[in-house]
Write a protein that holds these residues in place. Structure first.
Motif, PDB file in Angstrom:
ATOM      1  N   PHE A 714       0.822  -1.199   0.000  1.00  0.00           N
ATOM      2  CA  PHE A 714       0.000   0.000   0.000  1.00  0.00           C
ATOM      3  C   PHE A 714       0.864   1.260   0.000  1.00  0.00           C
ATOM      4  CE2 PHE A 714      -2.176   3.406   2.356  1.00  0.00           C
ATOM      5  CZ  PHE A 714      -3.225   3.625   1.467  1.00  0.00           C
ATOM      6  N   VAL A 715       1.809   1.292   0.945  1.00  0.00           N
ATOM      7  CA  VAL A 715       2.630   2.494   1.060  1.00  0.00           C
ATOM      8  C   VAL A 715       3.483   2.671  -0.203  1.00  0.00           C
ATOM      9  CG1 VAL A 715       4.370   3.732   2.397  1.00  0.00           C
ATOM     10  CG2 VAL A 715       2.630   2.380   3.569  1.00  0.00           C
ATOM     11  N   LYS A 718       1.534   4.171  -3.020  1.00  0.00           N
ATOM     12  CA  LYS A 718       1.157   5.583  -2.879  1.00  0.00           C
ATOM     13  C   LYS A 718       2.374   6.505  -2.799  1.00  0.00           C
ATOM     14  CE  LYS A 718      -3.227   4.548  -2.368  1.00  0.00           C
ATOM     15  NZ  LYS A 718      -4.221   4.844  -3.403  1.00  0.00           N
ATOM     16  N   LEU A 719       3.541   5.887  -2.864  1.00  0.00           N
ATOM     17  CA  LEU A 719       4.761   6.645  -2.619  1.00  0.00           C
ATOM     18  C   LEU A 719       4.871   7.885  -3.496  1.00  0.00           C
ATOM     19  CD1 LEU A 719       6.888   6.133  -0.574  1.00  0.00           C
ATOM     20  CD2 LEU A 719       8.261   4.974  -2.301  1.00  0.00           C
ATOM     21  N   GLU A 721       2.555   9.556  -5.015  1.00  0.00           N
ATOM     22  CA  GLU A 721       1.514  10.537  -4.715  1.00  0.00           C
ATOM     23  C   GLU A 721       1.882  11.430  -3.542  1.00  0.00           C
ATOM     24  OE1 GLU A 721      -2.866   9.646  -4.391  1.00  0.00           O
ATOM     25  OE2 GLU A 721      -2.170   7.776  -5.341  1.00  0.00           O
ATOM     26  N   ILE A 722       2.485  10.846  -2.512  1.00  0.00           N
ATOM     27  CA  ILE A 722       2.675  11.620  -1.286  1.00  0.00           C
ATOM     28  C   ILE A 722       4.076  12.192  -1.137  1.00  0.00           C
ATOM     29  CG2 ILE A 722       0.864  10.414  -0.017  1.00  0.00           C
ATOM     30  CD1 ILE A 722       3.108   8.839   1.378  1.00  0.00           C
ATOM     31  N   GLY A 724       6.989  14.460  -1.057  1.00  0.00           N
ATOM     32  CA  GLY A 724       7.109  15.910  -1.074  1.00  0.00           C
ATOM     33  C   GLY A 724       5.876  16.643  -0.575  1.00  0.00           C
ATOM     34  N   VAL A 725       4.782  15.918  -0.321  1.00  0.00           N
ATOM     35  CA  VAL A 725       3.581  16.581   0.202  1.00  0.00           C
ATOM     36  C   VAL A 725       3.851  17.023   1.627  1.00  0.00           C
ATOM     37  CG1 VAL A 725       1.165  16.243   0.864  1.00  0.00           C
ATOM     38  CG2 VAL A 725       2.044  15.249  -1.265  1.00  0.00           C
ATOM     39  N   GLU A 726       3.475  18.268   1.919  1.00  0.00           N
ATOM     40  CA  GLU A 726       3.612  18.719   3.298  1.00  0.00           C
ATOM     41  C   GLU A 726       2.258  19.119   3.812  1.00  0.00           C
ATOM     42  OE1 GLU A 726       6.763  21.291   4.295  1.00  0.00           O
ATOM     43  OE2 GLU A 726       8.164  20.242   2.964  1.00  0.00           O
ATOM     44  N   TYR A 727       2.059  18.898   5.103  1.00  0.00           N
ATOM     45  CA  TYR A 727       0.743  19.249   5.646  1.00  0.00           C
ATOM     46  C   TYR A 727       0.909  19.673   7.091  1.00  0.00           C
ATOM     47  CZ  TYR A 727       0.942  14.852   8.175  1.00  0.00           C
ATOM     48  OH  TYR A 727       1.314  13.841   9.005  1.00  0.00           O
TER      49      TYR A 727
ATOM     50  N   TYR B   8      -7.066   1.134   1.839  1.00  0.00           N
ATOM     51  CA  TYR B   8      -7.069   0.575   0.485  1.00  0.00           C
ATOM     52  C   TYR B   8      -8.276   1.071  -0.307  1.00  0.00           C
ATOM     53  CZ  TYR B   8      -3.235  -2.714  -0.105  1.00  0.00           C
ATOM     54  OH  TYR B   8      -2.012  -3.273  -0.310  1.00  0.00           O
ATOM     55  N   LYS B  15      -4.176  14.625  -1.162  1.00  0.00           N
ATOM     56  CA  LYS B  15      -2.843  14.057  -0.922  1.00  0.00           C
ATOM     57  C   LYS B  15      -2.357  14.307   0.505  1.00  0.00           C
ATOM     58  CE  LYS B  15      -1.199  13.951  -5.595  1.00  0.00           C
ATOM     59  NZ  LYS B  15      -0.237  14.472  -6.567  1.00  0.00           N
ATOM     60  N   LYS B  16      -2.752  15.466   1.039  1.00  0.00           N
ATOM     61  CA  LYS B  16      -2.328  15.780   2.399  1.00  0.00           C
ATOM     62  C   LYS B  16      -2.937  14.786   3.378  1.00  0.00           C
ATOM     63  CE  LYS B  16      -1.497  20.640   1.673  1.00  0.00           C
ATOM     64  NZ  LYS B  16      -1.858  22.013   2.030  1.00  0.00           N
ATOM     65  N   LEU B  18      -3.977  11.791   2.702  1.00  0.00           N
ATOM     66  CA  LEU B  18      -3.367  10.490   2.448  1.00  0.00           C
ATOM     67  C   LEU B  18      -2.018  10.383   3.140  1.00  0.00           C
ATOM     68  CD1 LEU B  18      -3.601   7.797   0.914  1.00  0.00           C
ATOM     69  CD2 LEU B  18      -2.365   8.887  -0.983  1.00  0.00           C
ATOM     70  N   LYS B  19      -1.252  11.454   3.024  1.00  0.00           N
ATOM     71  CA  LYS B  19       0.066  11.400   3.650  1.00  0.00           C
ATOM     72  C   LYS B  19      -0.051  11.300   5.178  1.00  0.00           C
ATOM     73  CE  LYS B  19       4.642  13.027   4.002  1.00  0.00           C
ATOM     74  NZ  LYS B  19       5.749  13.731   3.429  1.00  0.00           N
ATOM     75  N   ILE B  22      -0.978   7.764   6.122  1.00  0.00           N
ATOM     76  CA  ILE B  22       0.144   6.828   5.997  1.00  0.00           C
ATOM     77  C   ILE B  22       1.150   7.029   7.131  1.00  0.00           C
ATOM     78  CG2 ILE B  22       2.161   6.271   4.584  1.00  0.00           C
ATOM     79  CD1 ILE B  22       0.352   6.496   2.143  1.00  0.00           C
ATOM     80  N   LEU B  40      10.010   2.697   6.241  1.00  0.00           N
ATOM     81  CA  LEU B  40       8.996   3.443   5.491  1.00  0.00           C
ATOM     82  C   LEU B  40       9.007   4.919   5.862  1.00  0.00           C
ATOM     83  CD1 LEU B  40       5.961   0.961   5.553  1.00  0.00           C
ATOM     84  CD2 LEU B  40       7.416   1.536   3.594  1.00  0.00           C
TER      85      LEU B  40
END
Lengths: 736, 129
Positions: A714-715, A718-719, A721-722, A724-727, B8, B15-16, B18-19, B22, B40
């Motif tokens: 899963f991770v 999605k690697l 996609e995410i 560099g994403v910051e939140y 899943y 995306k935020k 989702l991150k 994760i 990871l």
């Protein structure tokens, strides 16, 4: 998408951990501390699944609490002295030190590979002088305070090897090495006066009530075994001898119909001298003296012999026959009992066997056949002179009073707990720091001369204590008069080492004292202690005793060492005996190997099987197998794949603790290779609640492994996609 | 397990979110499976080790249900499900319900005999004609 390559992942991360000190712990008064400890292992050679479970539970708690902001202490070490190392030396000539350190090296690697977050800077190894010198130091403090003392003790002795044997080295009354009948021998030994602490060790169990398993508290309580009763002295007829007994039931004194003494009792041979019974008594005593105490406990049938002599009941003046009986234990109470067959089941059994009268003195609440069974409850007294009509509780007091007035007995509190014999006539332990001088007697080694180093240069012959033959060690100078003296060659019971190691972890490198009070003030008590229930009594009781002693001399400030105790369940594994397998397949051992293999073809691919033209029985004999062995061994010999057995095991197998003798172990190293450490950890932690036992299954560990693959997939999916994403948390508040 | 299943099935494009999900998953697993978690953790662009991070805490706010879905029955048959604020009063529910196309279809031109609202559970409409 990349595959879940656990081996590469785990090896990479392990290296990263080793390069940093993230598992290190330091005192920090501004933060809440949490001391989490797992019982340290004996370095027996390899980590087994029981260890893995024990340490995985501790590790998950440590990691979780760290992430919750606690300042945790999570150390590990080695309970490194003990018999297996010395036995290995006797058998294969490897020096115990070499054997031990090699095992430690290997096991330490295994623990690291399993991902346990220990602060290895605090590692303790009990067999190094930097540690055991403080065993010696504490011993000297105990000697100074009168807690350590010397008296003679009964030990199992092999007259051929001239050596003391542990209970487990006595097999059916014979020496484990040379098969010579073992005798009991009295030798001077060092004891610790734990009985001085009996009352407080019992009382303080109350404080542990909600945080220790009920079963452990009960076992400790029973082990300490406080009972209130009376001491009564029975004079022996036509003699100046007196038999002293302790009884919790002075209310049954009028029902005494015989007395029984332990074979070891000093009167046992003396009383029968000159009577017709003399030889019978000698034979009987001889038989029991050659048994180890453990074996004696296993003998269920009550057995005894009449001494030919009588005692006088000091209250009634009645003549009472004196027996020697196997169920009276030396070292408990006075080694003699007043027997009341009407009201004690063991006495009843004995009385029936030897046709001794049974005299009821307590009225049972219902119809009772005293010829059949003893009435052990309390009640109203009968046949007891002036005490008839009183209830047991009152009668106990009144009769005890009368005993005291007449000077023939008194109220007594008795404990089952005995003083702790720490002397071991062995090499691989802490030398007891004492010197014997012809002019000065027993002289403690002065503190500044510690440690008394265990010499490396000794011969392991299996005969006697190797230290005795090392003249360099034995010959010394009396610290008082400077004349020639001899060192004590006994070493300490290894339970001494583990009675305070949790304190040493708080300050493991201290060269001036066992540990500093400042450090233990911060870390102690241990907040969570995890280990097997097999240590419910000895180790945990001794640790409590040491803590109380060290508090008394001002070294620690806690009353109890372990706040919460978790006794983890066992790791079991189902297995099938050859006998069971044959039964399931409807095959007899007189059938041929071909028949067996024929039946097995229904269960899987066995094309590589070795077909021999013999019966199953012959095949087994040839390969030294019995019907009680694990069917796995038969499969190995026949070259049949193990996975065929899996179905039989899961369906018909018997759950047992993993053990080498049953061949139902699962090797952690193999599992690491096959699934990785994360999978083992996850499986072992999710298979059952920590205190329950569970069956290790292949499907279980495979399930855990599949789950981790899913997370990984899963991770990694999605690697992109995410990346560099910051939140921040604010991002989610707005959208809500 | 459930979290992984839930993730899943997440088809959203945030995306935020989702991150964050994760990262939390990695941290939640960390005490059990520290090797994979640390690996990871770095792979998705972080530094250090998971044991140095704060263990995820649940968001009290997020656990409070803000909206509720309640069924609307007309003459004993469920004709629609409407979304209403969790602590909604009767009048607002009625207004929302009667604007619902499906409810309209079964009630328009008919006499409303009775409306029963059981808070948070159901709205019952009885019509005649």
């Amino acid at each position: 998408m990349t595959e879940y390559n656990f081996r590469q992942i785990e090896e990479t991360i392990l290296k990263k951990w080793e390069q940093t000190d993230i598992f290190k712990s330091c005192e920090d008064k501004k933060r809440d501390k949490f001391y989490i400890l797992e019982m340290f292992p004996y370095p027996s050679g390899r980590i087994h699944m029981g260890h893995v479970r024990n340490y995985a539970i501790g590790d998950v708690v440590n990691r979780y609490l760290r992430m919750k902001g606690k300042n945790t202490l999570h150390p590990m070490g080695w309970d490194a002295f003990g018999m297996p190392a010395e036995n290995a030396a006797i058998k294969s000539g490897i020096h115990p030190a070499k054997w031990t350190y090699e095992n430690i090296d290997y096991m330490k690697k295994q623990l690291k590979r399993l991902g346990f977050s220990y602060d290895w800077d605090r590692e303790i190894t009990t067999c190094i002088p930097e540690y055991y010198r403080w065993n010696q130091w504490i011993f000297l403090k105990m000697l100074e305070k009168g807690i350590a003392y010397r008296k003679s003790a009964v030990v199992n002795w092999c007259p051929h090897d001239m050596t003391v044997l542990a209970n487990e080295q006595v097999i059916e009354g014979r020496c484990w090495r040379c098969d010579t009948p073992v005798v009991q021998k009295e030798i001077p030994s060092w004891f610790l006066r734990i009985t001085d602490y009996a009352e407080i060790l019992l009382d303080d169990l109350e404080e542990l009530k909600d945080n220790w398993p009920e079963a452990v508290l009960t076992m400790q309580k029973n082990w300490i075994g406080k009972s209130v009763g009376a001491t009564v002295r029975f004079p022996v007829e036509n003699s100046t001898a007196v038999i002293e007994v302790f009884t919790t039931r002075p209310d049954t004194l009028y029902g005494v119909t015989f007395m029984a003494i332990a074979p070891e009792h000093s009167l046992s041979l003396e009383l029968s001298k000159g009577t017709e019974q003399e030889t019978d008594v000698e034979d009987f005593v001889q038989k029991y003296l050659t048994m180890s105490t453990r074996e004696r406990n296993i003998v269920e049938e009550k057995e005894g012999v009449f001494t030919g002599r009588y005692a006088i009941n000091p209250l009634t003046g009645e003549r009472i026959p004196i027996y020697i009986a196997n169920y009276v234990l030396w070292g408990y109470g006075t080694g003699a009992i007043m027997a009341v067959p009407a009201h004690d089941e063991r006495d009843h059994e004995f009385a029936k066997k030897y046709s001794i009268p049974i005299k009821p003195v307590i009225q049972p609440p219902e119809e009772w056949d005293f010829g059949e069974k003893a009435y052990e409850g309390e009640g109203v007294l009968i046949n007891s002179d002036g005490f008839d009509g009183l209830h047991s509780a009152q009668a106990k007091e009144k009769i005890t009073q009368l005993l005291e007035e007449k000077g023939i007995g008194e109220k007594t509190v008795n404990f089952r707990l005995r003083d702790w014999n720490i002397s071991r006539q062995r090499y691989w332990g802490t030398p007891i720091p004492v010197v014997y001088c012809d002019s000065c007697g027993i002289v403690p080694v002065p503190e500044e001369q510690l440690p008394v180093i265990l010499p490396e240069n000794v011969q392991f012959t299996g005969m006697g204590n190797p230290l005795e033959k090392n003249e360099e060690f034995v010959k010394t100078e009396c610290p008082k008069c400077r004349r020639e003296a001899r060192r004590e060659t006994d070493t300490m019971d290894t339970f001494v080492d583990s009675s305070w190691y949790f304190l040493r972890y708080c300050d493991p490198k201290n060269e001036k004292e066992p540990f500093s009070t400042e450090k233990t003030d911060y870390w102690m008590p241990v907040d969570l202690y995890i280990g097997g229930i097999e240590h419910a009594v000895l180790h945990l009781l001794y640790s409590r005793f040491f803590t109380k002693f060290l508090k008394e001399i001002g070294l620690v400030n806690v009353k109890e060492p372990f706040v919460k105790l978790l006794t983890q369940g066992m790791v079991l594994k189902k297995w099938v005996k050859i006998e069971k397998l044959l039964e399931i397949l409807h095959v007899s051992s007189d059938d041929s190997i071909e028949t067996l293999i024929g039946k097995l073809t229904f269960y899987g691919d066995i094309t590589d099987a070795k077909v021999e033209n013999t019966t199953i029985k012959e095949f087994m004999e040839k390969n030294h197998l019995t019907l009680n062995d694990n069917a796995k061994l038969l499969f190995d010999k026949l070259n049949i794949p193990q996975n065929i057995l899996r179905e039989f095991e899961e369906k018909y197998g018997k759950s047992d603790k993993m053990s080498k003798s049953k061949h139902n172990t699962v090797d952690p190293d193999e599992m690491i290779k096959k699934y990785g450490a994360d999978t083992i950890r996850l499986y072992i932690l999710f298979a059952a609640p920590p205190h329950s036992s569970f069956d290790w299954t292949d499907s279980g560990i495979e399930g855990a492994h599949r789950f981790l693959k899913r997370v990984w997939n899963f991770v990694s999916e999605k690697l992109e996609e995410i990346k560099g994403v910051e939140y921040s948390r604010e991002d989610f508040k707005k959208s809500a | 397990m459930e979290l992984v299943n839930e993730l899943y099935s997440y088809k959203g494009k945030n995306k935020k979110l989702l991150k964050e999900a994760i990262e939390n998953l990695i941290l939640l697993l960390s005490p059990f499976t520290p090797f994979m978690s640390d690996y990871l953790w770095r792979l998705i662009g972080n530094e250090g080790f998971t044991i140095e991070q704060k263990f995820p805490e649940y968001d009290e706010d997020a656990l409070v249900e803000k909206e509720k879905e309640i069924p609307v029955q007309v003459n004993g048959k469920v004709r629609a499900k409407i979304k209403v604020p969790a602590d909604v009063d009767e009048e607002t529910v009625k207004t929302i319900a009667f604007e619902n196309e499906s409810v309209k279809k079964w009630t328009e031109g008919k006499e409303i005999v009775k409306v029963i609202f059981i808070k948070g559970k159901i709205l019952n409409i009885v019509v005649r004609g």
